[in-house]
Design an enzyme around this catalytic site. Structure first.
Site, short mmCIF file in Angstrom:
data_model
loop_
_atom_site.label_atom_id
_atom_site.label_comp_id
_atom_site.label_asym_id
_atom_site.label_seq_id
_atom_site.Cartn_x
_atom_site.Cartn_y
_atom_site.Cartn_z
N ASP A 157 -2.33 -8.07 0.35
CA ASP A 157 -2.93 -8.97 -0.64
C ASP A 157 -4.13 -9.74 -0.10
O ASP A 157 -5.12 -9.92 -0.79
CB ASP A 157 -1.89 -9.96 -1.14
CG ASP A 157 -0.89 -9.29 -2.06
OD1 ASP A 157 0.07 -9.94 -2.47
OD2 ASP A 157 -1.09 -8.10 -2.37
N GLU A 197 -6.29 -8.98 2.11
CA GLU A 197 -7.52 -8.18 2.21
C GLU A 197 -8.11 -7.94 0.82
O GLU A 197 -9.33 -7.93 0.63
CB GLU A 197 -7.25 -6.86 2.93
CG GLU A 197 -7.05 -7.09 4.42
CD GLU A 197 -6.73 -5.82 5.19
OE1 GLU A 197 -7.13 -4.72 4.74
OE2 GLU A 197 -6.06 -5.93 6.23
N TYR A 198 -7.22 -7.75 -0.16
CA TYR A 198 -7.67 -7.62 -1.54
C TYR A 198 -8.38 -8.91 -1.97
O TYR A 198 -9.48 -8.88 -2.55
CB TYR A 198 -6.48 -7.32 -2.46
CG TYR A 198 -6.85 -7.22 -3.92
CD1 TYR A 198 -6.89 -8.35 -4.72
CD2 TYR A 198 -7.17 -6.00 -4.50
CE1 TYR A 198 -7.25 -8.29 -6.04
CE2 TYR A 198 -7.53 -5.92 -5.83
CZ TYR A 198 -7.56 -7.07 -6.60
OH TYR A 198 -7.93 -6.99 -7.91
N SER A 240 -3.47 -17.18 -16.09
CA SER A 240 -3.10 -17.07 -14.68
C SER A 240 -3.53 -18.38 -14.02
O SER A 240 -3.80 -19.35 -14.71
CB SER A 240 -3.71 -15.84 -14.04
OG SER A 240 -5.10 -15.92 -14.11
N GLU A 252 6.03 -26.60 -7.49
CA GLU A 252 7.13 -25.63 -7.52
C GLU A 252 6.70 -24.38 -6.76
O GLU A 252 5.50 -24.16 -6.57
CB GLU A 252 7.49 -25.27 -8.97
CG GLU A 252 6.34 -24.57 -9.68
CD GLU A 252 6.58 -24.33 -11.17
OE1 GLU A 252 7.37 -25.05 -11.79
OE2 GLU A 252 5.94 -23.41 -11.71
N LYS A 296 5.60 -20.64 -6.09
CA LYS A 296 4.99 -19.60 -6.91
C LYS A 296 5.69 -18.29 -6.59
O LYS A 296 5.51 -17.70 -5.53
CB LYS A 296 3.49 -19.49 -6.62
CG LYS A 296 2.80 -18.45 -7.48
CD LYS A 296 1.28 -18.57 -7.37
CE LYS A 296 0.60 -17.57 -8.29
NZ LYS A 296 0.84 -16.17 -7.88
N ASP A 304 6.76 -14.50 -6.48
CA ASP A 304 5.98 -13.27 -6.46
C ASP A 304 6.69 -12.22 -7.29
O ASP A 304 7.45 -11.40 -6.79
CB ASP A 304 5.82 -12.79 -5.01
CG ASP A 304 4.62 -11.89 -4.86
OD1 ASP A 304 3.90 -11.67 -5.86
OD2 ASP A 304 4.39 -11.40 -3.74
N TYR A 362 8.49 -21.17 -16.61
CA TYR A 362 7.55 -22.19 -16.14
C TYR A 362 6.55 -22.65 -17.18
O TYR A 362 5.57 -23.29 -16.85
CB TYR A 362 6.83 -21.74 -14.87
CG TYR A 362 6.10 -20.43 -14.96
CD1 TYR A 362 5.01 -20.26 -15.80
CD2 TYR A 362 6.50 -19.35 -14.17
CE1 TYR A 362 4.34 -19.05 -15.86
CE2 TYR A 362 5.84 -18.15 -14.22
CZ TYR A 362 4.76 -18.01 -15.08
OH TYR A 362 4.11 -16.81 -15.14
N LYS A 368 1.00 -28.66 -10.86
CA LYS A 368 0.61 -28.84 -12.26
C LYS A 368 0.55 -30.32 -12.58
O LYS A 368 1.46 -31.06 -12.21
CB LYS A 368 1.63 -28.19 -13.19
CG LYS A 368 1.57 -26.70 -13.21
CD LYS A 368 2.55 -26.11 -14.20
CE LYS A 368 2.34 -24.60 -14.24
NZ LYS A 368 3.36 -23.92 -15.02
N LYS A 382 -2.14 -20.82 -2.18
CA LYS A 382 -1.60 -19.58 -1.63
C LYS A 382 -1.12 -19.75 -0.19
O LYS A 382 -1.75 -20.43 0.61
CB LYS A 382 -2.67 -18.49 -1.67
CG LYS A 382 -3.16 -18.18 -3.09
CD LYS A 382 -2.20 -17.30 -3.83
CE LYS A 382 -2.74 -15.90 -3.82
NZ LYS A 382 -2.05 -14.99 -4.70
N CYS A 416 19.16 14.29 20.90
CA CYS A 416 19.15 12.86 21.20
C CYS A 416 18.10 12.55 22.26
O CYS A 416 18.14 13.12 23.35
CB CYS A 416 20.53 12.40 21.68
SG CYS A 416 20.53 10.66 22.19
N CYS A 456 20.19 11.07 25.54
CA CYS A 456 21.13 11.87 26.34
C CYS A 456 20.97 13.37 26.11
O CYS A 456 21.64 14.17 26.77
CB CYS A 456 22.57 11.46 26.04
SG CYS A 456 23.16 12.00 24.42
N CYS A 470 23.36 10.82 16.96
CA CYS A 470 23.68 11.54 18.19
C CYS A 470 25.20 11.65 18.23
O CYS A 470 25.90 10.65 18.07
CB CYS A 470 23.15 10.76 19.39
SG CYS A 470 23.95 11.22 20.94
N CYS A 511 26.91 9.02 25.44
CA CYS A 511 25.46 8.78 25.38
C CYS A 511 25.19 7.39 25.94
O CYS A 511 25.73 6.39 25.46
CB CYS A 511 24.99 8.87 23.93
SG CYS A 511 23.29 8.33 23.68
#
Ligand code: JCF
Length: 660
Positions: free
Chosen positions: A30, A32-33, A79, A110, A112, A114, A222, A287, A311, A405, A408, A423, A429
């Protein structure tokens, strides 16, 4: 030049939008977006002549899918504007102060959540329609699916409801449910969901509501959309209380705060508790509480001026895969693990991530040298979400899973009914032997102080111990022959081992590492058996009469005790003087009053109550001053709140299990 840069950014964002919203398979984290989006916004602001209608900055969300009928929102679904730093939050407060000509403003803060925004339409108290946000103006009609979500009332409580009431809120998948769902899909080889948000989106977008009904979705309200036939209360907090009175779930975390510094303090505290919250959050919402002030402030294009999303750092980051190792677990199961270029994810350095199993490794096609998106949430092991294919080096080759494996060389076999591969060499082992030993001496087991992984490694590699019983036959000379062990350490180890011989049945039972027998099941079993010998003689019928022991657990116990190797081990431990003291458990919690609330993952209400009553405790339904402990599972609500106010000791599931 600038125009070219803007177009490239738009193209990239468009592709990421498609991967995120339509495919539910994001390609980049997110943050990077957000960076791409901010950069585009910045360039467009500086060069407004290049703004076009189809720029991603000129719309609210993504286009609705075609499978579901479209719903026109009678009131736009808003939003939130974002802030990424405390300074940006203070800027928001300054804007409010200036526009409202007030020096301190009361805000509600409050988490947020996701998840996915949803609008629920109630007509005459009946749920008639549920729609996703879509682009804010029109969304998808997902009524049939939303009706399967148990926390959403199909009709409102009471009778004094408006003719028309649109409730806005977030649909999400709690972390526990998400992990259980992915775990189940993983064992059967199905594709797993990248994160709870994607799982919620994928579940809500099922065309067959029967599938949605099986998914652990939840909802918190909300806000409001269209309302007719009701005079709105004066504040956001009052709206929440009213919604609650109508039977709609609201957050237990919402707080009325006086001024922006209190908001920032709240944010800091919530960020610290982030991993412990039952759902994923990507920030904090502030808010303005007073609705008259909200109206005065109004809106900008896509968001209200009276609210802000602060954020938090993303729980996904990209980094590079430096190597892929296949680890062998205590029960022999093979787990591929990616070694990563260290990366900070929401405050914690991450340098490795699990790839779960061969099937998942192959499906995600993770290769050494790849750039990958890594997700860390809570105390769950970090995992690789996906490969950023556009950054794959040409030299990358698919990872080849070892044919035997890797520790062993033993033969591998598929676990019955699962995709897991193990294994088959068992305690022959060295990897399995080392971990069985480490588990046996661990804190919740026999708690042998000072016997760490480095020493166990040497003991096994030098062939000095085969089984856990052999630990007790080691002499002073044996210990002194190890690296890092001087006289004092050797004596301490001998003393610690001698001490550990006096233990309890739950500890010993847990220490044996029987599949399915965790600490709480071991405790439950101990309440019904005098000692290990008696338990080892129990029949399936006997075991199944114990409330809380099911077929699978009973099978695991029987299998374990039937093995001649294990029988020999138990006899040996007995001869070596390992004793389980009988504690008078009936007395342990006598006189204490408990209240249970929320959902526990390991037992249901009746089991938890029975376990407490077995220890002499009283279990009551209401929190009062007389309550000694509140056991708070997931989604605990008003009882938790009340207990906090009364200053009653609160036990989360982990601490409750420890107590038991
Ligand atoms: O939890 C959330 N994701 C969340 C989203 C909470 C809120 O109070 C919101 C929101 C989106 C819009 N409030 C608005 C107005």
């Amino acid at each position: 030049m600038i125009k070219q840069a803007i177009q490239t950014l738009r193209q990239q964002i468009k592709q990421h939008d498609y991967a995120y919203y339509v495919l539910d398979a994001p390609q980049i984290p997110d943050n990077e977006y957000d960076q791409l989006f901010s950069e585009l916004q910045r360039l467009e602001q500086q060069h407004p002549k290049f703004i076009t209608l189809d720029s991603p900055t000129q719309r609210v969300g993504a286009t609705p899918l075609t499978q579901f009928a479209s719903v026109q929102h009678r009131q736009k679904m808003l939003s939130l504007s974002n802030a990424f730093t405390a300074d940006e939050v203070r800027d928001f407060a300054l804007r409010l102060q200036k526009q409202l000509k007030q020096s301190v403003i009361d805000c509600v803060a409050e988490p947020k959540i996701d998840g996915l925004a949803i609008s629920l339409r109630y007509e005459h108290g009946q749920l008639v329609q549920a729609a996703t946000r879509g682009d804010g103006n029109a969304g998808e009609n997902v009524t049939q699916n939303v009706r399967t979500i148990k926390s959403i009332p199909l009709s409102l409580l009471g009778d004094a409801w408006p003719q028309i009431l649109e409730v806005r809120g977030e649909i999400f998948m709690p972390k526990k449910g998400f992990h259980a769902l992915n775990q189940q899909r993983r064992t059967t080889g199905e594709k797993t969901f990248a994160n709870p948000r994607n799982a919620a989106a994928g579940s809500l977008r099922q065309l067959d509501a029967k599938i949605t009904a099986q998914r652990p979705l939840d909802f918190l309200s909300y806000g409001l959309g269209e309302v007719q036939g009701f005079t709105l209360p004066a504040s956001y907090l009052d709206i929440l209380q009213q919604l609650k009175a109508w039977g709609l779930p609201i957050s237990v975390e919402a707080r009325l705060l006086h001024g922006i510094d209190a908001c920032l303090t709240y944010a800091q505290a919530l960020a610290q508790r982030r991993d412990a919250l039952p759902y994923d959050i990507d920030g904090i919402v502030y808010k303005v509480n007073d609705l008259a002030l909200q109206n005065q402030l109004g809106f900008i294009a896509r968001a209200p001026r009276w609210a802000l999303a602060h954020k938090l750092p993303g729980q996904e980051q990209s980094t590079q895969v430096e190597a892929i190792h296949v680890q062998v677990g205590r029960t022999g199961v093979l787990t591929p693990v990616a070694q990563l270029k260290p990366v900070n994810i929401a405050g914690v350095m991450v340098s490795s991530a699990t790839l779960h199993n061969a099937n998942e490794l192959q499906r995600k096609d993770v290769r050494v040298g790849d750039t990958v998106v890594v997700r860390r949430a809570g105390d769950v092991i970090p995992e690789i979400v996906n490969v950023v294919l556009s950054k794959r080096p040409p030299s990358g080759v698919p990872f080849v899973f070892p044919p035997c494996c890797p520790v062993c060389g033993g033969a591998l076999a598929q676990v019955v009914d699962q995709v897991a591969i193990r294994c088959t060499a068992g305690s022959l082992c060295p990897a399995q032997r080392k971990q069985a030993l480490a588990h046996f001496v661990s804190r919740d087991a026999l708690d042998v102080n000072g016997l760490g992984a480095a020493l166990i490694e040497q003991l096994v590699d030098k062939g000095m111990v085969q089984t856990v019983a052999d630990l007790y036959t080691l002499t002073l000379e044996d210990w002194l022959s190890l690296d890092l062990v001087a006289d004092k350490t050797a004596h301490n180890l001998l003393a610690a081992l001698e001490n550990s011989k006096k233990t309890t049945l739950p500890r010993l039972l847990y220490a044996l590492g029987i599949p399915e027998i965790g600490l709480s099941t071991a405790t439950l079993l101990s309440q019904h058996c005098a000692d290990l010998h008696q338990l080892s003689q129990a029949s399936a019928e006997n075991l199944l009469t114990i409330k809380g022991i099911g077929e699978v657990t009973a099978r695991c116990l029987l299998d374990f005790f039937q093995s001649p190797d294990n029988q020999r081990l138990i006899a040996q431990l007995h001869h070596l003087g390992i004793q389980t003291e009988k504690i008078d458990i009936k007395q342990k919690l006598a006189g204490k009053t408990f209240v249970l609330t929320g959902t526990l993952s390991q037992m249901n209400r009746q089991q938890a109550q029975a376990a407490l009553e077995n220890l002499g405790a009283k279990v009551s339904t209401n929190v009062s001053k007389k309550t000694d402990y509140l056991v708070a599972g997931d989604n605990a609500g008003s009882k938790l709140h009340k207990a906090q106010q009364l200053g009653i000791k609160i036990l989360d599931e982990t601490r409750f299990n420890q107590l038991l």
